[in-house]
Motif scaffolding. Sequence first.
Motif, mmCIF file in Angstrom:
data_model
loop_
_atom_site.group_PDB
_atom_site.id
_atom_site.type_symbol
_atom_site.label_atom_id
_atom_site.label_comp_id
_atom_site.label_asym_id
_atom_site.label_seq_id
_atom_site.Cartn_x
_atom_site.Cartn_y
_atom_site.Cartn_z
ATOM 1 N N MET A 1 0.826 -1.208 0.000
ATOM 2 C CA MET A 1 0.000 0.000 0.000
ATOM 3 C C MET A 1 0.857 1.253 0.000
ATOM 4 O O MET A 1 0.598 2.203 -0.751
ATOM 5 N N GLU A 2 1.875 1.263 0.831
ATOM 6 C CA GLU A 2 2.679 2.488 0.929
ATOM 7 C C GLU A 2 3.445 2.756 -0.354
ATOM 8 O O GLU A 2 3.518 3.898 -0.813
ATOM 9 N N VAL A 3 4.027 1.733 -0.949
ATOM 10 C CA VAL A 3 4.760 1.933 -2.200
ATOM 11 C C VAL A 3 3.822 2.476 -3.277
ATOM 12 O O VAL A 3 4.154 3.426 -3.998
ATOM 13 N N ALA A 4 2.639 1.888 -3.391
ATOM 14 C CA ALA A 4 1.685 2.328 -4.408
ATOM 15 C C ALA A 4 1.195 3.746 -4.137
ATOM 16 O O ALA A 4 1.121 4.578 -5.055
ATOM 17 N N ALA B 1 9.826 13.942 1.828
ATOM 18 C CA ALA B 1 8.643 13.507 2.575
ATOM 19 C C ALA B 1 8.868 12.105 3.146
ATOM 20 O O ALA B 1 9.506 11.259 2.502
ATOM 21 N N PRO B 2 8.365 11.831 4.348
ATOM 22 C CA PRO B 2 8.564 10.513 4.972
ATOM 23 C C PRO B 2 7.616 9.458 4.405
ATOM 24 O O PRO B 2 6.738 8.923 5.088
ATOM 25 N N ILE B 3 7.811 9.176 3.130
ATOM 26 C CA ILE B 3 7.017 8.156 2.453
ATOM 27 C C ILE B 3 7.973 7.143 1.840
ATOM 28 O O ILE B 3 9.196 7.351 1.835
ATOM 29 N N ALA B 4 7.437 6.062 1.329
ATOM 30 C CA ALA B 4 8.282 5.014 0.754
ATOM 31 C C ALA B 4 9.140 5.580 -0.374
ATOM 32 O O ALA B 4 8.665 6.411 -1.166
ATOM 33 N N PRO B 5 10.393 5.156 -0.476
ATOM 34 C CA PRO B 5 11.231 5.619 -1.583
ATOM 35 C C PRO B 5 10.620 5.243 -2.928
ATOM 36 O O PRO B 5 9.907 4.243 -3.040
ATOM 37 N N ASP B 6 10.900 6.062 -3.929
ATOM 38 C CA ASP B 6 10.403 5.739 -5.255
ATOM 39 C C ASP B 6 11.084 4.478 -5.760
ATOM 40 O O ASP B 6 12.219 4.169 -5.394
#
Length: 327
Positions: free
Chosen positions: A225-228, A243-248
């Motif tokens: 979910m986080e990657v998508a 931003a503290p989100i999954a790396p591209d």
Amino acid sequence: MSMTTGDLTQGLPRFDLPDLAVRLPVPDIAPWRAGNVGIPGVWTQAAAEPGPHLLVSTLVHGNEISGALLATRWLREGVRPRRGRLTFLFANLAAFDLFDPGDPTASRFVDEDMNRLWAPVALAGGRRSVELERVRALLPVVRQADVLLDLHSMLWPSDPLFLAGTGLEARSLGRLVGTPPLVVGDDGHAAGLRMIDHPRFGQDGARGLLLEAGPHWQPETLAQMEVAAARVLRLLGMAEDGAPIAPDVLVAPGRVARVTRTVTAATGGFAFLRDYRGGDIIARRNTLIALDGEAEIRTPHDDCLLVMPSPRVMRGHTAVRLARFEG
């Protein structure tokens, strides 16, 4: 001696429920439950720079907690849009309040499936239920969204996938996201319209994607979910630097399939002939895959993709979707 359809039912596999262990914590949505737009469970943040409105929907089914874990972490860690508006939706609060890790399948809904209630004629009618009243309250939010990412997980074994309804633009977006690598265009369920099927997502270029990210309550599902979601944020030009989100991730464009037949169980005796999983491909057309009472269910074409088969299905509910790859 020839065999009858009834003879074929002898010895059919009996499908036990899959692993129901809850390997994720129950999300704490309390800090965001009141919302900040006057609607409980709706939290929105806008950037100064104009841009699209991305709606990330979670808990449409009260026991599918992975999406809420992603939303609460992003909110807690201050993920904001670089442009446009980012809205998080905790949809079925009443069902989520009933979630019990000791009996995790029991709180999918209170009265009825929230993801079959989005037809305008149903919403305008006089019928009432917990879920219908909640959907009516959420309509203003849905009508404002330019892109919907509706986060779900699955009970029965299946490869992750996007469902994109009938919209070509939604399929194109899912293909660009590329993870998971399968986008399925379909006409939905006979039992009613999903959120992605609401007419909003056929207007003015608005797009709706439903992500089936993997098995309920498992860490790999939350990771998918986080990657998508991070990919969607970046593709829309909404991700802030750092931003503290999954790396591209570098992924090839996904593959698109179109549903050619949605199989709805006509009897209480629907049964697959063997243990299929979502993502299986049946090589030859006219292959017998299931029996629905006395009716035979056969593949309509070669290289037939099985989309989310449900070994235990009630009459009137979707048993499996059969799809053909495009291109």
